[in-house]
Design an enzyme around this catalytic site. Structure first.
Site, short mmCIF file in Angstrom:
data_model
loop_
_atom_site.label_atom_id
_atom_site.label_comp_id
_atom_site.label_asym_id
_atom_site.label_seq_id
_atom_site.Cartn_x
_atom_site.Cartn_y
_atom_site.Cartn_z
N ARG A 1 42.94 100.69 -37.70
CA ARG A 1 43.35 100.49 -36.31
C ARG A 1 42.82 101.67 -35.50
NH1 ARG A 1 47.31 99.24 -39.85
NH2 ARG A 1 48.06 97.08 -39.83
N LYS B 1 51.21 101.52 -39.13
CA LYS B 1 52.04 100.48 -38.54
C LYS B 1 53.14 100.05 -39.50
CE LYS B 1 51.71 95.91 -36.40
NZ LYS B 1 50.79 94.81 -36.00
N HIS C 1 40.08 97.29 -31.72
CA HIS C 1 40.90 96.64 -32.75
C HIS C 1 40.17 95.42 -33.32
CE1 HIS C 1 44.38 94.87 -34.75
NE2 HIS C 1 45.02 96.01 -34.56
N ARG D 1 38.26 95.20 -36.75
CA ARG D 1 38.94 94.85 -38.00
C ARG D 1 38.68 93.38 -38.34
NH1 ARG D 1 43.15 97.79 -39.89
NH2 ARG D 1 44.70 96.13 -39.95
N HIS E 1 47.17 95.48 -44.75
CA HIS E 1 48.11 94.35 -44.62
C HIS E 1 48.88 94.28 -45.92
CE1 HIS E 1 45.40 92.21 -41.43
NE2 HIS E 1 46.08 93.22 -40.95
N TYR F 1 51.39 98.64 -56.52
CA TYR F 1 50.61 98.08 -57.63
C TYR F 1 49.27 97.55 -57.12
CZ TYR F 1 49.09 94.70 -61.15
OH TYR F 1 48.34 93.98 -62.05
#
Length: 283
Positions: free
Chosen positions: A130, A157, A220, A223, A246, A256
């Site tokens: 970002r 975020k 942005h 992305r 995300h 993990y």
């Protein structure tokens, strides 16, 4: 609720600009829904419908906190449900055609403005974080020997630490800018004061000066550019999502996944940087 430093600053600015001048001196127990509506409508009138909803939301948070500590009896913003005009969700403008990406990269190379700005414009497509995360990057977070940039949880975020593998191309840009800003806290300090990073509008403002409209491109949106093209090239969608931070809401599973896809992400980020070089040179 844990807020990032960026979010805290945005909330503070909202209070100072849109709330305190009008109802800041009023006793919190005396403020009624029409007063809050008037505050919100001032923001609507300047065409900022989304911001007006944020003002109402922030006021509501303040009132609910006051109720929780016994300083107020109710949250009057609850009486304003459905009163403000609806705001339309905007999708971040992005370039997803490879030839157009090449044009963008050449335009960045030819950017004649501030050198530090050109460096951040060159880095953003390579790391596709970002824009705010890159603006607030600090030298203590960058490890050029290990080729990683570790973003603290408080700046993310989703409030989880994020580690970005750095391609050879990204490292070269960091080394270049380090000669100019390495003695300061921020990689990209403000022109006005070295104690703060460059402003929120610097990146998009540079794109506008380069001739890209807000409907064509935003910082942005890069992305989306990376995600779209990497998916088209057949990279593991889970590795792409991990790189975009995300992350899964399940903390154990998220940790993990970060470990599981690390080697894939390292290779993908170098491949991506090499691909951008190809697009830049293809006319």
């Amino acid at each position: 609720v844990q807020w990032s430093d960026n979010h805290k600053q945005r909330v503070k600015r909202t209070f100072e600009k849109d709330i305190f001048p009008y109802i800041g001196k009023r006793p919190i127990t005396k403020i009624e829904p029409p007063e809050i509506l008037k505050v919100c409508n001032r923001v609507v009138e300047r065409g900022a419908v989304y911001s007006a909803h944020k003002v109402k939301q922030i006021c509501g948070q303040a009132f609910r906190y006051a109720v929780s500590i016994g300083k107020a009896e109710r949250d009057p913003t609850r009486d304003l449900q459905g009163v403000l005009p609806k705001h339309k969700t905007k999708h971040m403008a992005a370039i997803t055609e490879p030839s157009k990406v090449g044009e963008l990269l050449r335009a960045i190379d030819g950017y004649s403005g501030n050198y530090e700005t050109r460096c951040i414009l060159k880095l953003l497509p390579l790391v596709f974080t970002r824009p705010g995360e890159l603006r607030h990057a600090e030298w203590t977070e960058i490890n050029l020997e290990k080729a990683i940039w570790t973003i603290p949880a408080g700046k993310m975020k989703r409030r989880k630490q994020h580690v970005v593998p750095l391609s050879k191309q990204a490292i070269e840009i960091f080394k270049d800018i380090q000669q100019l800003t390495g003695k300061w806290r921020y990689v990209f300090p403000s022109i006005r004061t070295k104690k703060r990073p460059i402003s929120e509008n610097t990146i998009n403002g540079a794109f506008r000066r380069m001739g890209f409209s807000k409907d064509e491109l935003t910082g942005h949106g890069l992305r989306t550019t990376a995600s779209s093209l990497l998916n088209e090239k057949g990279y593991n969608p889970d590795a792409i999502e991990a790189q975009l931070s995300h992350t899964d809401n399940n903390t154990v599973r998220a940790a993990y996944n970060r470990a599981k896809y690390w080697d894939e992400r390292v290779k993908m980020m170098q491949d991506w940087a090499d691909y951008l070089d190809e697009l830049r040179e293809t006319i």
